[in-house]
Design a protein around this motif. Sequence first.
Motif, PDB file in Angstrom:
ATOM      1  N   SER A  24       0.833  -1.201   0.000  1.00  0.00           N
ATOM      2  CA  SER A  24       0.000   0.000   0.000  1.00  0.00           C
ATOM      3  C   SER A  24       0.871   1.255   0.000  1.00  0.00           C
ATOM      4  O   SER A  24       0.589   2.225  -0.723  1.00  0.00           O
ATOM      5  N   GLU A  25       1.947   1.242   0.791  1.00  0.00           N
ATOM      6  CA  GLU A  25       2.885   2.365   0.822  1.00  0.00           C
ATOM      7  C   GLU A  25       3.568   2.546  -0.537  1.00  0.00           C
ATOM      8  O   GLU A  25       3.761   3.672  -0.997  1.00  0.00           O
ATOM      9  N   ALA A  26       3.924   1.435  -1.179  1.00  0.00           N
ATOM     10  CA  ALA A  26       4.551   1.501  -2.508  1.00  0.00           C
ATOM     11  C   ALA A  26       3.580   2.078  -3.528  1.00  0.00           C
ATOM     12  O   ALA A  26       3.979   2.865  -4.402  1.00  0.00           O
ATOM     13  N   MET A  27       2.317   1.724  -3.404  1.00  0.00           N
ATOM     14  CA  MET A  27       1.292   2.246  -4.311  1.00  0.00           C
ATOM     15  C   MET A  27       1.199   3.763  -4.183  1.00  0.00           C
ATOM     16  O   MET A  27       1.137   4.484  -5.180  1.00  0.00           O
ATOM     17  N   VAL A  28       1.237   4.255  -2.955  1.00  0.00           N
ATOM     18  CA  VAL A  28       1.187   5.705  -2.706  1.00  0.00           C
ATOM     19  C   VAL A  28       2.465   6.373  -3.216  1.00  0.00           C
ATOM     20  O   VAL A  28       2.411   7.400  -3.900  1.00  0.00           O
ATOM     21  N   ALA A  29       3.612   5.776  -2.904  1.00  0.00           N
ATOM     22  CA  ALA A  29       4.899   6.348  -3.312  1.00  0.00           C
ATOM     23  C   ALA A  29       5.021   6.452  -4.834  1.00  0.00           C
ATOM     24  O   ALA A  29       5.604   7.394  -5.358  1.00  0.00           O
ATOM     25  N   GLU A  30       4.452   5.483  -5.546  1.00  0.00           N
ATOM     26  CA  GLU A  30       4.513   5.465  -7.009  1.00  0.00           C
ATOM     27  C   GLU A  30       3.289   6.131  -7.633  1.00  0.00           C
ATOM     28  O   GLU A  30       3.108   6.067  -8.853  1.00  0.00           O
ATOM     29  N   ASP A  31       2.424   6.715  -6.804  1.00  0.00           N
ATOM     30  CA  ASP A  31       1.208   7.380  -7.264  1.00  0.00           C
ATOM     31  C   ASP A  31       0.366   6.462  -8.155  1.00  0.00           C
ATOM     32  O   ASP A  31      -0.215   6.908  -9.143  1.00  0.00           O
ATOM     33  N   GLY A  32       0.350   5.179  -7.802  1.00  0.00           N
ATOM     34  CA  GLY A  32      -0.483   4.215  -8.523  1.00  0.00           C
ATOM     35  C   GLY A  32       0.010   3.844  -9.904  1.00  0.00           C
ATOM     36  O   GLY A  32      -0.721   3.220 -10.667  1.00  0.00           O
ATOM     37  N   ARG A  33       1.224   4.210 -10.234  1.00  0.00           N
ATOM     38  CA  ARG A  33       1.736   3.946 -11.589  1.00  0.00           C
ATOM     39  C   ARG A  33       2.207   2.498 -11.727  1.00  0.00           C
ATOM     40  O   ARG A  33       3.398   2.218 -11.891  1.00  0.00           O
ATOM     41  N   PHE A  34       1.253   1.601 -11.668  1.00  0.00           N
ATOM     42  CA  PHE A  34       1.491   0.179 -11.892  1.00  0.00           C
ATOM     43  C   PHE A  34       0.475  -0.308 -12.911  1.00  0.00           C
ATOM     44  O   PHE A  34      -0.617   0.250 -13.032  1.00  0.00           O
ATOM     45  N   ASP A  35       0.841  -1.353 -13.628  1.00  0.00           N
ATOM     46  CA  ASP A  35      -0.079  -1.965 -14.583  1.00  0.00           C
ATOM     47  C   ASP A  35      -0.844  -3.121 -13.957  1.00  0.00           C
ATOM     48  O   ASP A  35      -1.910  -3.496 -14.434  1.00  0.00           O
TER      49      ASP A  35
END
Length: 136
Positions: free
Chosen positions: A38-49
């Motif tokens: 969840s922290e990684a999602m925030v740190a990357e601003d959701g930029r995942f596929d």
Amino acid sequence: MAKILLAEDDDNVREFVARALLHAGHQVVQAEDGGIASEAMVAEDGRFDLLLSDIKMPVMDGIALALNVAATHPELRILLMTGFADQRERAHGLDALIYDVIPKPFTLSALMEKVDDALAGRPVEVVSLASQAIKH
């Protein structure tokens, strides 16, 4: 290729899956539990596929992670994994949010096929229990 957030608390499974995804050319961000993911999602601003997450994890399980991520990034494909039938049943209530659930143990080819299908947006193939029984 794709940028994938992998959340898995079992070090061996996480490394196996990460190596397979990297070998296929994907970029992988690894997390040991749902809280870190969840922290990684925030740190990357959701930029995942794709979010590829185990269901049963400490701190924040995959169901809570999927709900959290879908609330802020509804366009992100979510693929869950579990070795526990009762956890798989918990995920069925999330049909609108998740792409599918991969049962553990899985083969490398089955995992990669499911990841490719999720990334391509292919419809999930529903296999009846009767046809599963015939295969085994």
